[in-house]
Design an enzyme around this catalytic site. Structure first.
Site: not given
Length: 251
Positions: A158, A162
């Site tokens: 994750y 990002k």
């Protein structure tokens, strides 16, 4: 300056959480909102709530990992309201777990949504606006995260996704600098929500919060003003920037 009257704003991942909030705020500021997500049953409830508050909204089934689905959503938005001049590329997922245990299929699924989906959404918006010579009116917001700049156990994929979104925003901003649209990223910290509250009520979550300078979660309205600024005429001179809204959590 932060009113959105006359603008059409498409929000991806609008069926819940931040996406639903973004759709509400844009509609309340006068935008014609197109709310897209895979969970169309939840979009219906969102649309009812926005209309009850006097807002204008349409819903579209949207899978950001599928180029044809993204293009169809923008075509439907244009047919209903005219070219999309504001985009909030919010759709994203998380897969938790240690890197050594993470299945490659899960890694690929996360990047397909969080990175490819953001790219397809932004590119389709730029193509549509440039085709009608309205690129300078465009405002694209990519939703990143403070985890893009942090090293946190259990969310390696994750966080990496990002970080890719943040850099993608700067690259697209530079490529489209002359004719538009503007592209900026919004990087929230941890926000009070049903899911976050469960974690931060736990002993481990309390320890994490205790390490932050202000020892608190952001309230759900913390992003509203920045969102409206970046979607509005007020941000005409702003592109390629990353707006970190985290109440000092990353300090």
């Amino acid at each position: 300056m932060s009113r959105l009257d006359g603008r059409t704003v498409l929000v991806t991942g609008a069926s819940s959480g931040l996406g639903a909030r973004f759709a509400h705020i844009a509609a309340a500021a006068g935008a014609c909102v197109v709310a897209g997500a895979r969970r169309v049953d939840r979009l219906a409830a969102l649309a009812d709530a926005i209309r009850a508050d006097g807002g204008t909204v349409e819903t579209v089934a949207l899978d950001v990992t599928d180029e044809a689905s993204v293009e169809a959503a923008f075509a439907a938005a244009e047919a209903r309201f005219g070219p999309v001049t504001g985009v909030v590329a919010n759709a994203g997922i998380n897969v938790q777990g240690r890197a050594v245990d993470l299945a490659v299929d899960e890694f690929d699924r996360l990047f397909a949504t969080n990175v490819r989906g953001v790219f397809l959404t932004a590119r389709t918006a730029a193509r549509q606006l440039q085709a009608v010579d309205r690129g300078a009116e465009g405002r694209i917001i990519l939703i990143s995260s403070i985890t893009a700049q942090m090293q946190s156990n259990g969310i390696v994929a994750y966080s990496a996704s990002k970080a890719a979104v943040t850099h993608l925003g700067r690259c697209l901003a530079k490529e489209w600098a002359r004719g538009g649209p503007n592209v900026n990223t919004l990087s929230p910290g941890y926000i009070r929500s049903e899911l976050a509250s469960d974690w931060f009520d736990s002993e481990a979550g309390q320890r994490q919060m205790a390490r932050w300078p202000r020892r608190r979660l952001l309230e759900e309205d913390a992003l509203d003003a920045t969102l409206l600024y970046l979607l509005s005429d007020a941000s005409a001179g702003v592109t390629g920037s990353d707006f970190v809204i985290d109440d000092g959590q990353s300090l």
